[in-house]
Design an enzyme around this catalytic site. Structure first.
Site, short mmCIF file in Angstrom:
data_model
loop_
_atom_site.label_atom_id
_atom_site.label_comp_id
_atom_site.label_asym_id
_atom_site.label_seq_id
_atom_site.Cartn_x
_atom_site.Cartn_y
_atom_site.Cartn_z
N GLU A 82 12.25 3.36 27.27
CA GLU A 82 10.89 3.91 27.35
C GLU A 82 10.40 3.95 28.79
OE1 GLU A 82 9.34 2.56 22.89
OE2 GLU A 82 8.84 1.32 24.61
N LYS A 110 4.31 -2.67 26.09
CA LYS A 110 5.19 -1.96 25.17
C LYS A 110 6.43 -2.81 24.92
CE LYS A 110 5.93 2.43 25.91
NZ LYS A 110 5.89 2.55 24.43
#
Length: 220
Positions: free
Chosen positions: A104, A95
């Site tokens: 995140e 990610k």
């Protein structure tokens, strides 16, 4: 043949089954998540608030009238919905293509269930074809880049990009990440690294993959 955006939209819609009746949600960042946020409009009356992983998602949630809450004030989150740049069969992820990897990772760690939504193009056997994002303290950028070369990667500075935390990003090309947990720990331990975009210590619990045959649910 469905476009990648159609598949993202289908995966985002499938995530709605996981969030109904849950008052506080963790919300990620990116094109697939943008579809998910749009779907939240239908149930916003039932949502007390969301913890957001980026300024971009925060703005989108606020436009819908969904309150954005501070993680410090919320504690543990029941469910976190986010996308990924790559997903392997163990539900470990890369990610950070959008640059929001640190927030995140924090929200994923604070969540009981992590639902990852993506199109089928993100599903791979081995992580690493997508350049691995590494958020670094600016003064450490060159040092961290040299360490990444020692690990077999080719780091590229994401020039002109500053994260929401005021840091810089190296995108590391040509890594074949055969042991994601070990690689995550190794890069995390390099001084100056804020976060590496390998999500293996805390992988997804459920992946909803938009495919041309419909949405495929993958769990371990």
């Amino acid at each position: 043949m469905s476009s990648a955006d159609d598949l993202k939209r289908k995966a985002a819609e499938a995530a709605m089954d996981y969030v109904r009746g849950i008052p506080i949600l963790g919300v990620g960042t990116g094109s697939t998540v943008n579809h998910f946020i749009d779907f939240l409009a239908d149930i916003k009356a039932d949502i007390e608030g969301a913890v957001s992983s980026s300024e971009c998602s925060t703005e989108r949630l606020k436009k819908l009238g969904i309150p954005v809450l501070d993680l410090n004030a919320v504690g543990d989150i029941e469910i976190y919905v986010d996308g990924a740049d790559e997903i392997n069969p163990r539900l470990q992820l890369i990610k950070g293509g959008g640059g929001a990897l640190t927030r995140e990772k924090i929200i994923a760690a604070a969540s009981r269930k992590f639902v990852c939504i993506a199109d089928e193009g993100k599903y791979v056997d081995v992580l690493g074809r997508f350049p691995l994002p590494v958020e670094v303290i600016p003064m450490a950028r060159s040092y961290v880049a040299r360490q990444m070369v020692k690990l077999g990667g080719q780091p590229e500075w994401r020039e002109g990009f500053i994260t929401d935390n005021g840091n810089e990003i190296l995108d590391v090309h040509n890594l074949e990440i055969m042991q994601p947990i070990e690689m995550e720990q190794t890069i995390n331990n390099i001084p100056g690294v804020v976060t590496v975009g390998i999500f293996a210590l805390r992988p997804a619990d459920v992946v909803l993959l938009g495919t041309s045959e419909g949405v495929k649910t993958i769990t371990l």
